[in-house]
Design a protein around this motif. Structure first.
Motif, mmCIF file in Angstrom:
data_model
loop_
_atom_site.group_PDB
_atom_site.id
_atom_site.type_symbol
_atom_site.label_atom_id
_atom_site.label_comp_id
_atom_site.label_asym_id
_atom_site.label_seq_id
_atom_site.Cartn_x
_atom_site.Cartn_y
_atom_site.Cartn_z
ATOM 1 N N UNK A 181 0.821 -1.209 0.000
ATOM 2 C CA UNK A 181 0.000 0.000 0.000
ATOM 3 C C UNK A 181 0.850 1.253 0.000
ATOM 4 N N UNK A 182 0.265 2.372 0.407
ATOM 5 C CA UNK A 182 1.036 3.610 0.476
ATOM 6 C C UNK A 182 1.961 3.571 1.687
ATOM 7 N N UNK A 183 3.054 4.288 1.588
ATOM 8 C CA UNK A 183 3.991 4.312 2.717
ATOM 9 C C UNK A 183 3.333 4.902 3.956
ATOM 10 N N UNK A 184 2.455 5.874 3.767
ATOM 11 C CA UNK A 184 1.861 6.519 4.935
ATOM 12 C C UNK A 184 0.852 5.611 5.633
ATOM 13 N N UNK A 185 0.258 4.686 4.898
ATOM 14 C CA UNK A 185 -0.642 3.708 5.511
ATOM 15 C C UNK A 185 0.140 2.612 6.230
ATOM 16 N N UNK A 186 1.248 2.200 5.638
ATOM 17 C CA UNK A 186 2.023 1.089 6.200
ATOM 18 C C UNK A 186 2.842 1.536 7.409
ATOM 19 N N UNK A 187 3.580 2.620 7.258
ATOM 20 C CA UNK A 187 4.381 3.188 8.343
ATOM 21 C C UNK A 187 4.681 4.634 7.993
ATOM 22 N N UNK A 188 3.928 5.542 8.595
ATOM 23 C CA UNK A 188 4.022 6.954 8.225
ATOM 24 C C UNK A 188 5.442 7.504 8.327
ATOM 25 N N UNK A 189 5.860 8.198 7.287
ATOM 26 C CA UNK A 189 7.221 8.729 7.217
ATOM 27 C C UNK A 189 7.294 10.236 7.411
ATOM 28 N N UNK A 190 6.228 10.916 7.119
ATOM 29 C CA UNK A 190 6.275 12.378 7.163
ATOM 30 C C UNK A 190 6.331 12.896 8.600
ATOM 31 N N UNK A 191 7.027 14.039 8.803
ATOM 32 C CA UNK A 191 7.711 14.869 7.808
ATOM 33 C C UNK A 191 9.113 14.351 7.502
ATOM 34 N N UNK A 192 9.285 13.703 6.366
ATOM 35 C CA UNK A 192 10.534 13.012 6.046
ATOM 36 C C UNK A 192 11.690 13.975 5.845
ATOM 37 N N UNK A 193 11.422 15.081 5.164
ATOM 38 C CA UNK A 193 12.482 16.065 4.915
ATOM 39 C C UNK A 193 13.035 16.607 6.223
ATOM 40 N N UNK A 194 12.126 16.953 7.139
ATOM 41 C CA UNK A 194 12.549 17.510 8.422
ATOM 42 C C UNK A 194 13.300 16.485 9.274
ATOM 43 N N UNK A 195 12.904 15.223 9.168
ATOM 44 C CA UNK A 195 13.601 14.181 9.939
ATOM 45 C C UNK A 195 15.057 14.066 9.515
ATOM 46 N N UNK A 196 15.297 14.021 8.203
ATOM 47 C CA UNK A 196 16.682 13.906 7.738
ATOM 48 C C UNK A 196 17.490 15.152 8.084
ATOM 49 N N UNK A 197 16.859 16.313 7.999
ATOM 50 C CA UNK A 197 17.560 17.545 8.371
ATOM 51 C C UNK A 197 17.923 17.529 9.856
ATOM 52 N N UNK A 198 17.018 16.992 10.677
ATOM 53 C CA UNK A 198 17.285 16.914 12.116
ATOM 54 C C UNK A 198 18.440 15.972 12.425
ATOM 55 N N UNK A 199 18.683 15.010 11.548
ATOM 56 C CA UNK A 199 19.812 14.094 11.726
ATOM 57 C C UNK A 199 21.114 14.677 11.190
ATOM 58 N N UNK A 200 21.084 15.917 10.717
ATOM 59 C CA UNK A 200 22.317 16.601 10.344
ATOM 60 C C UNK A 200 22.675 16.563 8.875
ATOM 61 N N UNK A 201 21.705 16.198 8.014
ATOM 62 C CA UNK A 201 21.960 16.132 6.583
ATOM 63 C C UNK A 201 21.433 17.376 5.882
ATOM 64 N N UNK A 202 22.087 17.743 4.797
ATOM 65 C CA UNK A 202 21.549 18.789 3.927
ATOM 66 C C UNK A 202 20.545 18.140 2.986
ATOM 67 N N UNK A 203 19.285 18.527 3.113
ATOM 68 C CA UNK A 203 18.206 17.868 2.381
ATOM 69 C C UNK A 203 17.783 18.722 1.188
ATOM 70 N N UNK A 204 17.710 18.090 0.024
ATOM 71 C CA UNK A 204 17.278 18.757 -1.199
ATOM 72 C C UNK A 204 16.087 17.975 -1.758
ATOM 73 N N UNK A 205 14.946 18.603 -1.845
ATOM 74 C CA UNK A 205 13.739 17.943 -2.355
ATOM 75 C C UNK A 205 13.525 18.353 -3.804
ATOM 76 N N UNK A 206 13.397 17.348 -4.687
ATOM 77 C CA UNK A 206 13.280 17.633 -6.122
ATOM 78 C C UNK A 206 12.236 16.720 -6.762
#
Length: 281
Positions: A181-206
């Motif tokens: 199914x959808x990722x959000x139904x199986x195991x919600x990921x959002x806010x994914x961009x903010x999570x990776x940024x919080x882990x210290x990565x430079x996040x680029x959404x394209x």
């Protein structure tokens, strides 16, 4: 290669991967279609590789952490000449090297993958080795979005930031769907961009199916010295085949004879239109 040529190449790779999946009666159709633009950009324009010397020490490394979507990778490696293109006909047949996941017995493959959540931790190790050995190569790791439920990814994310691995580029094929199914139904990921940024990565959404955005992004990483990069590539699962786009069932569905014919016709039309655009220019 010019952007237009890369788009034509991606469409041809999609035709090839559909053909080998149909012949073998097995494969991960939707995810291979969604990541084809990413791999085309990397292999034909961005990565520093030597086809005649696959183990060249200064080569850029590519790790397909979402190893189940290997068909696009096999087709690209064959097209580039890492192995004879005729070998694609053996995909998933008895005794073949071209199995349903990356196999490092094949030139151009860095590691066997398929157990999700392993690719990024190993990529962190490879990138750290490059830093400590004074090597200039970069490491690109393609992950699935469903794969983000694996805790090992987040341990690797912490390590990548801790060791300031700005030679590491993580890519998430964010097509929003996984096998059940959808990722959000199986195991919600959002806010994914903010999570990776919080882990210290430079996040680029394209837009991960835009060749223009892919090339621009990959050419300009790292944007920030001392930080690993996470490219959140928003894609469409089943991209390039109208009746497969955004349909969860195509995660592991094999096209029938009629569906293959229809899909190849659509992609041929896309190639013809792109070629016509090039002639007008």
């Amino acid at each position: 290669m010019e952007i237009l040529d890369l788009k034509i190449k991606a469409a041809q790779i999609r035709k090839d991967l559909l053909t080998i999946i149909h012949r073998a009666k097995t494969g991960h159709t939707g995810g291979s279609l969604s990541n084809t633009d990413i791999l085309t950009a990397l292999y034909y324009e961005i990565m520093n590789i030597d086809i005649t010397n696959p183990k060249w020490e200064e080569r850029d490394r590519f790790i397909a952490s979402k190893g189940h979507s290997v068909e696009s990778l096999w087709c690209i490696l064959a097209d580039l000449g890492f192995f004879p293109k005729e070998e694609l006909e053996t995909y998933s047949q008895f005794g073949t090297r071209l199995i349903g996941h990356p196999n490092n017995k094949v030139p151009g493959i860095e590691m066997n993958t398929g157990a999700l959540g392993h690719g990024l931790p190993i990529s962190v190790g490879i990138a750290l080795a490059a830093k400590r050995d004074g090597r200039s190569y970069r490491v690109f790791c393609l992950m699935g979005d469903g794969e983000q439920a694996e805790g090992s990814n987040w341990e690797a994310a912490m390590a990548g930031a801790h060791y300031k691995l700005d030679n590491l580029v993580g890519i998430i094929d964010r097509n929003g769907l996984q096998i059940s199914g959808t990722t959000e139904e199986v195991m919600g990921l959002e806010p994914l961009e903010e999570k990776w940024a919080a882990f210290g990565w430079n996040v680029i959404s394209i837009d991960g199916n835009s060749m223009e955005e892919l090339i621009h992004t990959f050419r300009n990483v790292p944007e920030i010295e001392g930080k690993p990069t996470l490219v959140l590539a928003n894609t469409i699962k089943g991209k390039g085949v109208s009746f497969a786009e955004g349909v969860p069932d195509w995660h592991h569905r094999i096209p029938s004879d009629d569906e293959l014919e229809r899909a190849l016709a659509e992609l041929t039309q896309e190639i013809d239109e792109l070629s016509g655009e090039g002639q007008v220019r």
